[in-house]
Motif scaffolding. Structure first.
Motif, PDB file in Angstrom:
ATOM      1  N   HIS A   1      27.050  15.502 -30.662  1.00  0.00           N
ATOM      2  CA  HIS A   1      26.698  16.298 -31.877  1.00  0.00           C
ATOM      3  C   HIS A   1      27.870  18.230 -31.994  1.00  0.00           C
TER       4      HIS A   1
ATOM      5  N   ARG B   1      24.271  15.455 -38.881  1.00  0.00           N
ATOM      6  CA  ARG B   1      24.805  14.166 -39.444  1.00  0.00           C
ATOM      7  C   ARG B   1      24.493  13.323 -38.664  1.00  0.00           C
TER       8      ARG B   1
ATOM      9  N   GLN C   1      30.483  16.180 -33.712  1.00  0.00           N
ATOM     10  CA  GLN C   1      30.530  14.971 -34.826  1.00  0.00           C
ATOM     11  C   GLN C   1      31.317  15.250 -35.879  1.00  0.00           C
ATOM     12  N   ARG C   2      31.999  15.045 -37.157  1.00  0.00           N
ATOM     13  CA  ARG C   2      32.303  15.291 -38.579  1.00  0.00           C
ATOM     14  C   ARG C   2      31.632  16.362 -38.497  1.00  0.00           C
ATOM     15  N   GLY C   3      33.031  17.608 -39.477  1.00  0.00           N
ATOM     16  CA  GLY C   3      32.422  18.916 -39.577  1.00  0.00           C
ATOM     17  C   GLY C   3      31.777  19.719 -39.034  1.00  0.00           C
ATOM     18  N   GLY C   4      32.533  19.499 -37.583  1.00  0.00           N
ATOM     19  CA  GLY C   4      31.409  20.613 -36.486  1.00  0.00           C
ATOM     20  C   GLY C   4      30.379  20.786 -36.311  1.00  0.00           C
TER      21      GLY C   4
ATOM     22  N   ASN D   1      26.724  21.346 -36.519  1.00  0.00           N
ATOM     23  CA  ASN D   1      26.140  22.720 -37.301  1.00  0.00           C
ATOM     24  C   ASN D   1      24.878  22.401 -36.622  1.00  0.00           C
TER      25      ASN D   1
ATOM     26  N   LYS E   1      21.946  21.016 -39.829  1.00  0.00           N
ATOM     27  CA  LYS E   1      22.154  19.972 -40.509  1.00  0.00           C
ATOM     28  C   LYS E   1      22.027  19.012 -38.710  1.00  0.00           C
TER      29      LYS E   1
END
Length: 175
Positions: free
Chosen positions: A159, A172, A162-165, A167, A170
């Motif tokens: 994680h 992803r 993962q794209r978007g850092g 979280n 949530k």
């Protein structure tokens, strides 16, 4: 083709002669033949499953299919009968028929527990221990020390990239 010909055909020859539908059936039947011929593999007897299950080397006869169903890969007994052999299990059942009902009840209880765990908990990817979340974020730390995501069950390190850092609330990643 000559009716007495014994030359084996591969999937590409079947496709060239009979088409893609026949090729798909040929591949499916060849895979089924291979699973049936291998002593360490068995078909899952759970209705509607149809998956092949491989028994791990130096493990008992009881296996768990990807669908969650546990069974003996030799005699197909639901829940298995390790550490007994199939013959020992059969002799035990014949000698003690009154205990069969207790075994069935225990197996039903175990199945209900597994259903509850699959709905309400997650398995640690390190030790396979059962972890239940009672609130908070998705980042779990098992008692064995492994950090993992409660939603997808993967190790937490995956994680971090993962794209978007990251979280914590949530996930992803695919399950």
């Amino acid at each position: 083709p000559e009716p007495t010909c014994k030359l084996p055909l591969d999937e590409h020859a079947v496709e060239a002669i009979l088409g893609t539908t026949a090729r798909a059936k040929f591949v499916r039947l060849a895979a089924a033949r291979d699973v049936d011929a291998l002593g360490h593999m068995a078909w899952c007897p759970q209705p509607g499953c149809g998956k092949a299950v491989a028994r791990e080397q130096n493990a008992g006869l009881t296996v768990r299919c990807a669908c969650g169903y546990r069974f003996c890969c030799s005699c197909k007994l639901p829940g298995g009968h390790d550490p007994c052999s199939c013959e020992q299990w059969g002799a035990w059942r014949e000698a003690r028929p009154q205990l069969e009902e207790r075994h069935k009840e225990r197996r039903r209880h175990q199945d209900r527990n597994e259903v509850w765990i699959n709905r309400n908990a997650q398995h640690c990817p390190g030790c396979q221990g059962v972890v239940q979340r009672n609130g908070g974020c998705n980042h779990m730390v098992c008692r064995c020390g492994v950090h993992f995501c409660y939603v997808c069950g993967r190790r937490w390190e995956e994680h971090e990239t993962q794209r978007g850092g990251i979280n914590y609330y949530k996930c992803r990643l695919p399950k």
